[in-house]
Write an enzyme that holds these catalytic residues in place. Structure first.
Site, PDB file in Angstrom:
ATOM      1  N   THR A  62     -11.555   7.704   0.362  1.00 55.29           N
ATOM      2  CA  THR A  62     -12.746   7.536  -0.472  1.00 55.29           C
ATOM      3  C   THR A  62     -14.016   7.973   0.259  1.00 55.29           C
ATOM      4  OG1 THR A  62     -14.150   5.814  -1.449  1.00 55.29           O
ATOM      5  CG2 THR A  62     -12.751   5.131   0.346  1.00 55.29           C
ATOM      6  N   ASP A  63     -15.024   8.346  -0.509  1.00 53.15           N
ATOM      7  CA  ASP A  63     -16.325   8.672   0.095  1.00 53.15           C
ATOM      8  C   ASP A  63     -17.003   7.446   0.690  1.00 53.15           C
ATOM      9  OD1 ASP A  63     -16.986   7.416  -2.309  1.00 53.15           O
ATOM     10  OD2 ASP A  63     -18.206   9.069  -3.080  1.00 53.15           O
ATOM     11  N   GLU A  64     -16.523   6.249   0.309  1.00 51.56           N
ATOM     12  CA  GLU A  64     -17.189   5.030   0.788  1.00 51.56           C
ATOM     13  C   GLU A  64     -17.062   4.836   2.292  1.00 51.56           C
ATOM     14  OE1 GLU A  64     -16.533   1.469  -1.399  1.00 51.56           O
ATOM     15  OE2 GLU A  64     -16.329   2.532  -3.287  1.00 51.56           O
ATOM     16  N   TYR A 116     -13.347  -3.560   1.829  1.00 50.33           N
ATOM     17  CA  TYR A 116     -12.526  -2.468   1.269  1.00 50.33           C
ATOM     18  C   TYR A 116     -12.759  -1.165   2.037  1.00 50.33           C
ATOM     19  CZ  TYR A 116     -11.575   1.582  -1.665  1.00 50.33           C
ATOM     20  OH  TYR A 116     -11.162   2.821  -2.100  1.00 50.33           O
ATOM     21  N   LYS A 146     -10.310   1.226   4.447  1.00 50.40           N
ATOM     22  CA  LYS A 146     -10.006   2.642   4.155  1.00 50.40           C
ATOM     23  C   LYS A 146     -10.420   3.510   5.350  1.00 50.40           C
ATOM     24  CE  LYS A 146      -8.510   4.291   0.959  1.00 50.40           C
ATOM     25  NZ  LYS A 146      -7.095   4.498   0.513  1.00 50.40           N
TER      26      LYS A 146
HETATM   27  P1  NAD Z   1      -5.611   1.016  -8.227  1.00 49.37           P
HETATM   28  O1  NAD Z   1      -6.023  -0.328  -7.711  1.00 49.37           O
HETATM   29  O2  NAD Z   1      -5.790   1.318  -9.666  1.00 49.37           O
HETATM   30  O3  NAD Z   1      -4.065   1.272  -7.881  1.00 49.37           O
HETATM   31  C1  NAD Z   1      -3.496   0.909  -6.668  1.00 49.37           C
HETATM   32  C2  NAD Z   1      -1.981   0.932  -6.831  1.00 49.37           C
HETATM   33  O4  NAD Z   1      -1.379   0.624  -5.558  1.00 49.37           O
HETATM   34  C3  NAD Z   1      -1.443  -0.105  -7.826  1.00 49.37           C
HETATM   35  O5  NAD Z   1      -0.474   0.469  -8.664  1.00 49.37           O
HETATM   36  C4  NAD Z   1      -0.829  -1.180  -6.941  1.00 49.37           C
HETATM   37  O6  NAD Z   1       0.244  -1.868  -7.554  1.00 49.37           O
HETATM   38  C5  NAD Z   1      -0.375  -0.350  -5.745  1.00 49.37           C
HETATM   39  N1  NAD Z   1      -0.268  -1.149  -4.517  1.00 49.37           N
HETATM   40  C6  NAD Z   1      -1.204  -1.992  -4.009  1.00 49.37           C
HETATM   41  N2  NAD Z   1      -0.726  -2.567  -2.872  1.00 49.37           N
HETATM   42  C7  NAD Z   1       0.500  -2.034  -2.656  1.00 49.37           C
HETATM   43  C8  NAD Z   1       1.481  -2.214  -1.639  1.00 49.37           C
HETATM   44  N3  NAD Z   1       1.270  -3.046  -0.616  1.00 49.37           N
HETATM   45  N4  NAD Z   1       2.622  -1.510  -1.732  1.00 49.37           N
HETATM   46  C9  NAD Z   1       2.845  -0.644  -2.770  1.00 49.37           C
HETATM   47  N5  NAD Z   1       1.965  -0.461  -3.767  1.00 49.37           N
HETATM   48  C10 NAD Z   1       0.803  -1.151  -3.707  1.00 49.37           C
HETATM   49  O7  NAD Z   1      -6.379   2.059  -7.300  1.00 49.37           O
HETATM   50  P2  NAD Z   1      -6.972   3.499  -7.656  1.00 49.37           P
HETATM   51  O8  NAD Z   1      -8.345   3.343  -8.152  1.00 49.37           O
HETATM   52  O9  NAD Z   1      -5.974   4.248  -8.441  1.00 49.37           O
HETATM   53  O10 NAD Z   1      -7.067   4.121  -6.177  1.00 49.37           O
HETATM   54  C11 NAD Z   1      -5.961   4.836  -5.631  1.00 49.37           C
HETATM   55  C12 NAD Z   1      -6.349   5.403  -4.287  1.00 49.37           C
HETATM   56  O11 NAD Z   1      -7.464   6.262  -4.430  1.00 49.37           O
HETATM   57  C13 NAD Z   1      -6.773   4.339  -3.272  1.00 49.37           C
HETATM   58  O12 NAD Z   1      -6.280   4.702  -2.002  1.00 49.37           O
HETATM   59  C14 NAD Z   1      -8.290   4.392  -3.285  1.00 49.37           C
HETATM   60  O13 NAD Z   1      -8.827   4.009  -2.047  1.00 49.37           O
HETATM   61  C15 NAD Z   1      -8.507   5.860  -3.545  1.00 49.37           C
HETATM   62  N6  NAD Z   1      -9.771   6.230  -4.215  1.00 49.37           N
HETATM   63  C16 NAD Z   1     -10.133   5.636  -5.390  1.00 49.37           C
HETATM   64  C17 NAD Z   1     -11.293   6.034  -6.048  1.00 49.37           C
HETATM   65  C18 NAD Z   1     -11.696   5.449  -7.387  1.00 49.37           C
HETATM   66  O14 NAD Z   1     -12.730   5.820  -7.915  1.00 49.37           O
HETATM   67  N7  NAD Z   1     -10.919   4.556  -7.986  1.00 49.37           N
HETATM   68  C19 NAD Z   1     -12.105   7.014  -5.467  1.00 49.37           C
HETATM   69  C20 NAD Z   1     -11.721   7.586  -4.242  1.00 49.37           C
HETATM   70  C21 NAD Z   1     -10.550   7.181  -3.636  1.00 49.37           C
HETATM   71  O1  TDX Z   2     -19.483  -4.785 -13.929  1.00 50.93           O
HETATM   72  C1  TDX Z   2     -19.912  -3.996 -13.074  1.00 50.93           C
HETATM   73  N1  TDX Z   2     -21.240  -3.677 -13.084  1.00 50.93           N
HETATM   74  C2  TDX Z   2     -21.788  -2.817 -12.185  1.00 50.93           C
HETATM   75  O2  TDX Z   2     -23.012  -2.571 -12.239  1.00 50.93           O
HETATM   76  C3  TDX Z   2     -19.064  -3.392 -12.086  1.00 50.93           C
HETATM   77  C4  TDX Z   2     -17.582  -3.710 -12.050  1.00 50.93           C
HETATM   78  C5  TDX Z   2     -19.628  -2.503 -11.196  1.00 50.93           C
HETATM   79  N2  TDX Z   2     -20.948  -2.228 -11.236  1.00 50.93           N
HETATM   80  C6  TDX Z   2     -21.513  -1.222 -10.319  1.00 50.93           C
HETATM   81  C7  TDX Z   2     -21.113  -1.339  -8.865  1.00 50.93           C
HETATM   82  C8  TDX Z   2     -21.125   0.115  -8.424  1.00 50.93           C
HETATM   83  O3  TDX Z   2     -22.455   0.514  -8.082  1.00 50.93           O
HETATM   84  O4  TDX Z   2     -20.977   0.037 -10.765  1.00 50.93           O
HETATM   85  C9  TDX Z   2     -20.693   0.898  -9.657  1.00 50.93           C
HETATM   86  C10 TDX Z   2     -19.217   1.270  -9.664  1.00 50.93           C
HETATM   87  O5  TDX Z   2     -18.484   0.082  -9.368  1.00 50.93           O
HETATM   88  P1  TDX Z   2     -16.885   0.095  -9.193  1.00 50.93           P
HETATM   89  O6  TDX Z   2     -16.257   0.632 -10.427  1.00 50.93           O
HETATM   90  O7  TDX Z   2     -16.484  -1.255  -8.718  1.00 50.93           O
HETATM   91  O8  TDX Z   2     -16.690   1.237  -8.090  1.00 50.93           O
HETATM   92  P2  TDX Z   2     -17.210   1.387  -6.568  1.00 50.93           P
HETATM   93  O9  TDX Z   2     -17.495   0.076  -5.942  1.00 50.93           O
HETATM   94  O10 TDX Z   2     -18.271   2.438  -6.564  1.00 50.93           O
HETATM   95  O11 TDX Z   2     -15.851   1.966  -5.887  1.00 50.93           O
HETATM   96  C11 TDX Z   2     -15.042   2.915  -6.602  1.00 50.93           C
HETATM   97  O12 TDX Z   2     -15.229   4.226  -6.096  1.00 50.93           O
HETATM   98  C12 TDX Z   2     -14.793   4.467  -4.789  1.00 50.93           C
HETATM   99  C13 TDX Z   2     -13.561   2.539  -6.491  1.00 50.93           C
HETATM  100  O13 TDX Z   2     -13.377   1.228  -7.019  1.00 50.93           O
HETATM  101  C14 TDX Z   2     -13.090   2.623  -5.072  1.00 50.93           C
HETATM  102  O14 TDX Z   2     -11.682   2.369  -5.004  1.00 50.93           O
HETATM  103  C15 TDX Z   2     -13.363   4.012  -4.568  1.00 50.93           C
HETATM  104  O15 TDX Z   2     -13.047   4.090  -3.215  1.00 50.93           O
END
Ligand code: NAD
Ligand code: TDX
Length: 332
Positions: A121-123, A148, A152
């Site tokens: 992630t960019d975080e 988190y 990562k």
């Molecule tokens: P998510 O929470 O929707 O999915 C995570 C999945 O991993 C789930 O299906 C869960 O059951 C599985 N999991 C969790 N713990 C596990 C374990 N111990 N063993 C096996 N499976 C397990 O997450 P997401 O948003 O799809 O993110 C996926 C990946 O992408 C993560 O590595 C996250 O850091 C990265 N990422 C997410 C975002 C975003 O915007 N959501 C952005 C950049 C990077």
């Molecule tokens: O109810 C809400 N109201 C609100 O203002 C929630 C759930 C979030 N927010 C804000 C927090 C953040 O500034 O919205 C923005 C996005 O929040 P999230 O969806 O929780 O994402 P963020 O914390 O930015 O992280 C996401 O992007 C990077 C993913 O959850 C991570 O897994 C990924 O690494």
């Protein structure tokens, strides 16, 4: 044709990737997923059984990971505890899955000399000021803010060490915020859409000025496939689609698209340590590997996502009540 082991393939981005792989390649996929609260087998419904196998298990289970890695040509590692708000209240599982789980997979990839791609992630880079023209690149120093993002960051550093010390054939990608179908209702965009469907008001943390750099999950998937095919071992690629928006603008867009007044939302307690702005410079991925995003228009991608949540209430309804109860207990 390759055999891919996709960890976390029942989660949001992992399941989108599995759909993308089935549609655009002839690879076979084995999904390894623990089906935590965030995993949902229904996200893989309808995929052909001769292309996609599902294994219910944990990435910290070394014997299982070893057995599955031995049979794979490449591991694509999505599994993680992914939600910042959860990490502020119960960080332990983030260490177990994100750190120990990644270590367990790296040891298997090392033993079997398996190609490894780590999804991050960019975080990990921390945050930027609102008026800073800078964007993150692969040379930006690591500076994570939350439990988190620190786990990562730790997992990324493990991958780099396993490349340097043990010659593991690994690449890393750090992507910005994804949106699209199959995203859990705890996350910002699906929470607001499903709130409106349920007659609840959207909830904006603090003033809503925080900026996120939105990319459609399909574009993330195509970037990961590109890196799997053409990426150089040991390299880090940042994935982004120039989608910077502040949270208030996104809430107002969702309200407008769903036929509500643009100001029909509540301000709630801000997130502790809330990162101000993320922004990705994906020049390296675009110029060196020739990748380009396809979902350039955020408004139309958002409209399609809203329609998906309208059409798939049975997918998200089971999680909605407990997610909102958790937020209510935190004043959010
Ligand atoms: P998510 O929470 O929707 O999915 C995570 C999945 O991993 C789930 O299906 C869960 O059951 C599985 N999991 C969790 N713990 C596990 C374990 N111990 N063993 C096996 N499976 C397990 O997450 P997401 O948003 O799809 O993110 C996926 C990946 O992408 C993560 O590595 C996250 O850091 C990265 N990422 C997410 C975002 C975003 O915007 N959501 C952005 C950049 C990077
Ligand atoms: O109810 C809400 N109201 C609100 O203002 C929630 C759930 C979030 N927010 C804000 C927090 C953040 O500034 O919205 C923005 C996005 O929040 P999230 O969806 O929780 O994402 P963020 O914390 O930015 O992280 C996401 O992007 C990077 C993913 O959850 C991570 O897994 C990924 O690494």
């Amino acid at each position: 044709m390759s055999k891919l082991l996709v960890t976390g393939g029942a989660g949001f981005i992992g399941s989108n990737f599995v759909h993308h792989v089935v549609e655009h390649t002839d690879h076979r996929v084995t999904v390894l997923d623990a089906l935590t609260y965030a995993g949902n087998r229904a996200s893989l419904a309808g995929l052909p059984e001769d292309r996609v196998a599902f294994v219910h298990g944990d990435i910290t289970d070394a014997a299982l990971v070893d057995e599955l890695t031995a049979r794979a040509d490449a591991v694509v590692h999505y599994a993680a505890e992914s939600h910042n708000d959860n990490s502020l209240h119960s960080p332990r599982s983030f260490l177990d899955t994100n750190i120990v789980g990644t270590y367990t997979l790296l040891e298997a990839a090392r033993k079997h000399e398996t190609r490894f791609h780590h999804i991050s992630t960019d975080e990990v880079y921390g945050d930027l000021e609102l008026d800073d023209p800078a964007r993150f690149t692969d040379t930006t120093p690591y500076n994570p803010s939350s439990p988190y993002s620190s786990t990562k960051a730790g997992s990324d550093l493990l991958v780099r060490a396993w490349v340097r010390s043990f010659g593991v054939q690994a690449t890393i990608s750090n992507c910005s915020n994804n949106y699209g179908p199959y995203q859990h209702v705890e996350k910002f965009i699906p929470r607001q859409i499903t709130n409106i469907i349920r007659g609840l008001r959207p909830k904006l943390y603090g003033a809503g000025e925080n900026v996120r750099d939105w990319i459609h999950a399909n574009d993330h998937s195509s970037a990961v496939l590109t890196i799997l095919e053409k990426g150089r071992t040991g390299e880090t690629y940042l994935i982004g689609a120039d989608g910077e928006r502040n949270n208030r603008d996104v809430v107002e867009l969702i309200l407008e698209e769903m036929g509500q007044p643009r100001d029909a939302y509540d301000h709630v307690t801000d997130r502790a340590g809330h990162d101000l702005r993320y922004a990705i410079d994906s020049t390296k991925l675009r110029t060196e590997l020739g990748w380009t995003p396809r979902f350039a228009d955020f408004e139309s991608g958002l409209a399609a996502t809203i329609q998906w949540y309208r059409d798939n209430e049975s997918w998200w309804a089971p999680s909605k009540g407990r997610t909102e109860a958790f937020y209510a207990s935190k004043g959010q």
